[in-house]
Motif scaffolding. Structure first.
Motif, short mmCIF file in Angstrom:
data_model
loop_
_atom_site.label_atom_id
_atom_site.label_comp_id
_atom_site.label_asym_id
_atom_site.label_seq_id
_atom_site.Cartn_x
_atom_site.Cartn_y
_atom_site.Cartn_z
N ASP A 107 1.57 2.59 4.52
CA ASP A 107 2.15 1.50 5.31
C ASP A 107 1.19 0.32 5.38
N GLN A 108 -0.07 0.63 5.71
CA GLN A 108 -1.06 -0.43 5.90
C GLN A 108 -1.26 -1.24 4.63
N ALA A 109 -1.13 -0.62 3.48
CA ALA A 109 -1.30 -1.33 2.22
C ALA A 109 -0.16 -2.32 1.96
N ARG A 110 0.90 -2.25 2.77
CA ARG A 110 2.03 -3.17 2.66
C ARG A 110 2.13 -4.06 3.90
N GLN A 111 1.06 -4.10 4.66
CA GLN A 111 1.00 -4.90 5.88
C GLN A 111 -0.24 -5.79 5.84
N VAL A 112 -0.24 -6.83 6.69
CA VAL A 112 -1.42 -7.68 6.83
C VAL A 112 -2.61 -6.83 7.27
N GLY A 113 -3.76 -7.07 6.67
CA GLY A 113 -4.95 -6.29 6.98
C GLY A 113 -5.53 -6.62 8.35
N SER A 114 -6.63 -5.96 8.66
CA SER A 114 -7.26 -6.13 9.97
C SER A 114 -8.54 -6.97 9.85
N HIS A 115 -9.11 -7.29 10.97
CA HIS A 115 -10.39 -8.01 11.03
C HIS A 115 -10.37 -9.28 10.18
N HIS A 116 -9.47 -10.18 10.52
CA HIS A 116 -9.32 -11.44 9.79
C HIS A 116 -10.63 -12.22 9.78
N HIS A 117 -10.98 -12.75 8.62
CA HIS A 117 -12.20 -13.56 8.52
C HIS A 117 -11.91 -14.86 7.78
N GLY A 118 -12.19 -14.92 6.48
CA GLY A 118 -11.91 -16.15 5.74
C GLY A 118 -10.43 -16.49 5.76
#
Length: 616
Positions: free
Chosen positions: A108-119
């Motif tokens: 599921d996570q691989a098809r969702q926005v990731g975590s810990h946004h940076h750049g």
């Protein structure tokens, strides 16, 4: 809408002590965000009523917000912050929905926005007016908090890497849309290597992406930073060698037992590949079929920045090794970048990597990390250029680079070309235990709150493989002359608007955030501030929720909005404790504020709503 408005989700150099205090004046903000912005006389001098409605034009000025400890994103009167692309949002409307109980799987996570946004970076789709209303947003994802993420190593790998999303502006509001461009790059995605360091066989994985850069030909440069945290082993016979020590690899890792799930991260395994990580990664966001490419000519270390500019037609990339006592680097292409591309060669593969040596008298020079140059010879154990780049940290040690107080982001002023570098902070003495004179230079002075330095390179010298320059301190976080509206600590992110306003994002660690030390208390939650480079005045523009850092910042092409990343709200802080599986909301519940939810990293779009705007 009230002053200090809270956002809600929408539906769609250690030891550099030369002090050159620059103070006084008002921040002249000509648009804050983009070329062609109308001039404004100055920022409003104090917090008060919202500025007069200026219609649908770009951001022009703002009243500073006070330091805060609220669980909210707070922006100036007259502005609003809309949540866009939070962690766990599906890439497509048909994808797996966000689960507030963290029960989503790694797939599921691989098809969702990731975590810990940076750049974060916006790439227009189309020229002219059309490109201002539709584009691709690229996000870097630096890590994952086990207590908030749920799941094991596979899900953590899927939460890191990169996200590409198409976004469009409707009615003055930016929203994500279903698009064939939307995709994720994770710790399991196929990658390609290019440049002087040869790797054979199948390679996969982009991890721990923090700062970023943009090339003149329109690609995104992601930086792999603390990838050593992903490695470990349970084999009690494994021992660290010199290279493992220098690159922070250990049996215990950083508490992330990825080696239990994937032999790539087991340091005692024949399949362990720590040298496959710690690179600058190029991604073409407009080609969903193109794999990310790790550009080895830029060296292997914990890249915190990949700031791109040019000098004399040559491509220049400023990068940092974002650890305490580490170094500032500069890559220069071997020829005019246009000529190299016309020849079918990447300017990121053909060039020279340098490292900086600073002196306390305000002088500095670039030292080439080239095989056969100085101590980097076969006689001294350096096999070839690939070996130098694979062990770039150790090569920099050998030539006598200057250790710095957590060098993080670099930024180039579009008005006068000066380069700015954020030094986050240092307890003092890092990197001074051993090594040559260069390792000792500048060590020993504690800098708990951080500072920003700057320099200007002569145009001709900027194109040379080496060269010298003069540096000075621009801002010190602990400057006693700074007013409360500009108090900050731990400057990490730097970004320039086209008008020359320097935006500074802060990342005080959870150990110190909202702590009892006067500087941390005055700074409050982490923040985004605007600085006038001619006067040194600093004003707080945005404050983050509890436990969060403010990381990446970039502007919309029409100059009407800022994209600002809020990273890891809800992580451990000394005053509030730490989240766990039973109480993930112990520190924060932003942005959803659901009674059964958990905090989520997200991009926020800050803009000033215009009365009477239509459907754009």
């Amino acid at each position: 809408m009230r002053t200090g408005e809270e956002s809600h989700p929408s539906h769609g150099p250690a030891g550099l002590t030369r002090r050159g205090a620059v103070t006084g004046g008002l921040l002249a903000a000509a648009g804050l965000l983009g070329a062609g912005a109308p001039s404004a006389s100055a920022l409003a001098p104090s917090v008060g009523a919202p500025p007069a409605d200026t219609g649908p034009g770009p951001l022009a000025h703002f009243t500073a917000v006070p330091a805060a400890e609220a669980d909210a994103v707070v922006v100036p009167a007259g502005f609003r912050a809309d949540v866009l692309a939070p962690w766990g949002q599906p890439l497509h409307s048909s994808g797996p929905a966000w689960r507030a109980d963290a029960s989503a799987t790694a797939a599921d996570q691989a098809r969702q926005v990731g975590s810990h946004h940076h750049g974060v970076q916006f790439f227009p789709l189309g020229a002219g007016a059309a490109g201002k209303l539709r584009g691709l947003l690229v996000l870097s994802h630096e890590g994952a908090d086990r207590a908030l993420l749920g799941g094991g190593a596979e899900k953590a790998m899927a939460a890191q890497g990169l996200t590409v999303l198409e976004i469009r502006r409707y009615g003055g509001v930016w929203k994500t849309v279903d698009s064939p461009y939307n995709r994720r790059i994770t710790g399991d995605s196929p990658v390609r290597f290019s440049g002087p360091v040869p790797f054979e066989g199948r390679a996969r994985g982009v991890l721990a992406c923090s700062g970023h850069g943009v090339t003149p030909w329109g690609t995104y440069l992601a930086t792999e930073e603390n990838t050593g945290a992903c490695f470990g082993t349970d084999d009690t016979d494994w021992q660290r060698g010199e290279e493992e020590v220098r690159y922070g690899l250990s049996a215990g890792g950083h508490g992330h037992p990825w080696h239990e799930a994937d032999a790539r991260f087991d340091l005692a395994s024949q399949q362990a590949r720590p040298d496959r990580f710690g690179w600058v990664v190029e991604l073409d966001p407009r080609d969903p079929s193109a794999p990310p490419v790790k550009r080895t000519a830029l060296g292997r270390f914990a890249h915190g920045s990949a700031t791109v500019t040019e000098a004399g037609g040559r491509l220049v990339v400023y990068s940092t090794d974002a650890g305490d006592g580490e170094y500032l680097y500069k890559y220069v292409s071997a020829d005019d970048w246009r000529r190299l591309r016309d020849q079918g060669r990447s300017p990121l593969d053909h060039g020279t990597l340098h490292v900086a040596r600073f002196a306390a008298d305000g002088t500095a020079r670039w030292l080439p990390l080239s095989h056969g140059h100085g101590p980097l010879t076969r006689k001294r154990g350096w096999h070839d250029q690939a070996d130098v780049l694979l062990r770039a940290r150790m090569a920099a040690d050998a030539v006598g680079a200057t250790p710095l107080a957590r060098p993080e982001r670099a930024a180039v002023d579009p008005v006068d070309g000066r380069v700015y570098l954020a030094l986050a902070n240092s307890p003092g003495g890092s990197g001074c235990a051993d090594g040559g004179e260069g390792r000792r230079a500048g060590c020993g002075d504690a800098d708990p709150y951080g500072r920003v330095i700057r320099w200007r390179e002569a145009p001709a010298r900027g194109a040379e493989p080496g060269g010298t320059f003069r540096w000075e301190e621009f801002l010190a976080a602990d400057d006693p002359a700074r007013s409360a509206e500009g108090a900050f600590a731990a400057p990490k992110g730097l970004w320039f608007g086209d008008d020359g306003t320097l935006w500074i994002s802060t990342g005080v660690s959870g150990h110190d955030l909202n702590g009892s030390a006067p500087q941390y208390r005055a700074a409050g939650n982490n923040a985004l501030l605007a600085a006038d480079t001619s006067t040194g005045e600093v004003r707080r523009f945005l404050t983050a929720p509890r436990g969060a850092e403010v990381t990446g910042v970039s502007g919309a092409p029409d100059g009407r909005a800022l994209f600002v990343n809020v990273q890891h709200p809800g992580e451990r802080t000394a005053p509030l404790g730490a989240p766990d599986a039973e109480n993930p909301r112990a520190v924060s519940n932003w942005p959803d504020h659901r009674p059964d939810g958990r905090p989520r990293s997200a991009t926020v779009v800050v803009h000033r709503p215009a009365s009477g705007t239509g459907g754009a």
